[in-house]
Design an enzyme around this catalytic site. Sequence first.
Site, PDB file in Angstrom:
ATOM      1  CB  CYS A 106      -0.887   0.022   1.145  1.00  0.00           C
ATOM      2  SG  CYS A 106      -1.890   1.254   1.510  1.00  0.00           S
ATOM      3  CB  CYS A 117     -12.293  11.890   4.222  1.00  0.00           C
ATOM      4  SG  CYS A 117     -11.935  12.112   2.433  1.00  0.00           S
ATOM      5  CB  CYS A 120      -9.161   9.913   6.455  1.00  0.00           C
ATOM      6  SG  CYS A 120      -7.696   9.386   5.939  1.00  0.00           S
TER       7      CYS A 120
END
Length: 361
Positions: A106, A117, A120
């Site tokens: 990732c 957001c 997050c």
Amino acid sequence: MDTRVNLLGLPPPELEAWVQAAGSRPFRARQLQHWLYKRGVADFDAMTDLAKDFRAQLGAQAEVKLPEIVLARQSEDGTRKWLLRADASQAFEMVFIPETDRGTLCISSQVGCVLDCTFCSTAQQGFNRNLTTAEIVGQVWLANRELGFEPGGERRVTNVVFMGMGEPLANFRNVVPATQILLHDACFDLSRRRVTLSTSGLVPQIYKLAEVSNVALAVSLHAPDDKLRDTLVPINRVHPIAELLEACWHYLDEQNGRSVTFEYVMLDGVNDSPAQARALSQLLAGRPAKVNMIPFNPFPGTRYRRSSDAAIWRFRDELLQRGVMATVRRTRGEDIDAACGQLVGRVQDRTTARLGARAFT
Ligand code: SAH
């Protein structure tokens, strides 16, 4: 100032052009790529079949510069996380998730993020800068090395997801060449289904991406209606759900793709009711779509809680019953803050405590 070009940032046609401009023949570019990507060699002196004067020229004008590792950690479940230096005070993170049949890396595309957001943790640090193509590709190169890749051996990184820090489509200019290097058979040679770009929904950039890339697309949906999505993923106020879904279907048509993955973070009492699952299925039933439910990963200061297991399975069953493919993402690396939405990459707080301030001077 160091003006050497970092070869990890050049897709094959650009590397060839660079080699030619430096006065060498194009096959030299292929030799270089072979050393770099097939053998995992970064040192020009070790590239023994290159002419000596070409090697000297490379040493003077080019470099293979990898992100510098500040900290490496390993989770009880085998997940590994590396904190990489971006500049004096900022860092970014990459995470390797081993599974029996594959190894997923990732990677980050930006230091911080502009999108804000609400669930997050990367959003909380604000936006610092875009990563360069070489810094993006360098993560994959470095991870393979750290995981023990040797010439002739198997690469441990078989899948790459742009799900680390940042919004990849907000760094379009550097991310697209990076995907080309990941896919190109002279470089990492990953199949298009094994490279996934995840976006919060930058609609114009999805249309642009459809013209230049064919990686798999994932979209952070997180809500079945605009009213709720406006609060969770604020870019929705600019590009609402209907527009976003149109862009997704267009991407699949253009790229002959199989399906789009819709990520859906499971927030207790916010977006996890059976009625919301039914609303979501109305958006996606009969479409080439998969829902990937992500149990919320908490971080300090968050106002959200993870949905209960019962709510998660109920939600999934509602979707499956209506013909919408749905899976629940297993949380990995939580003990080392490596799970989705937990990447901060800041040098302060936990990290500095462990490293001491010297690490970044
Ligand atoms: N900016 C891109 C790439 C990030 S991908 C995007 O939004 O798609 C990371 C995924 O993890 C996204 O789906 C994101 O919404 C999700 N995520 C963010 N914070 C999370 C959290 N705290 N718990 C679980 N998932 C989270």
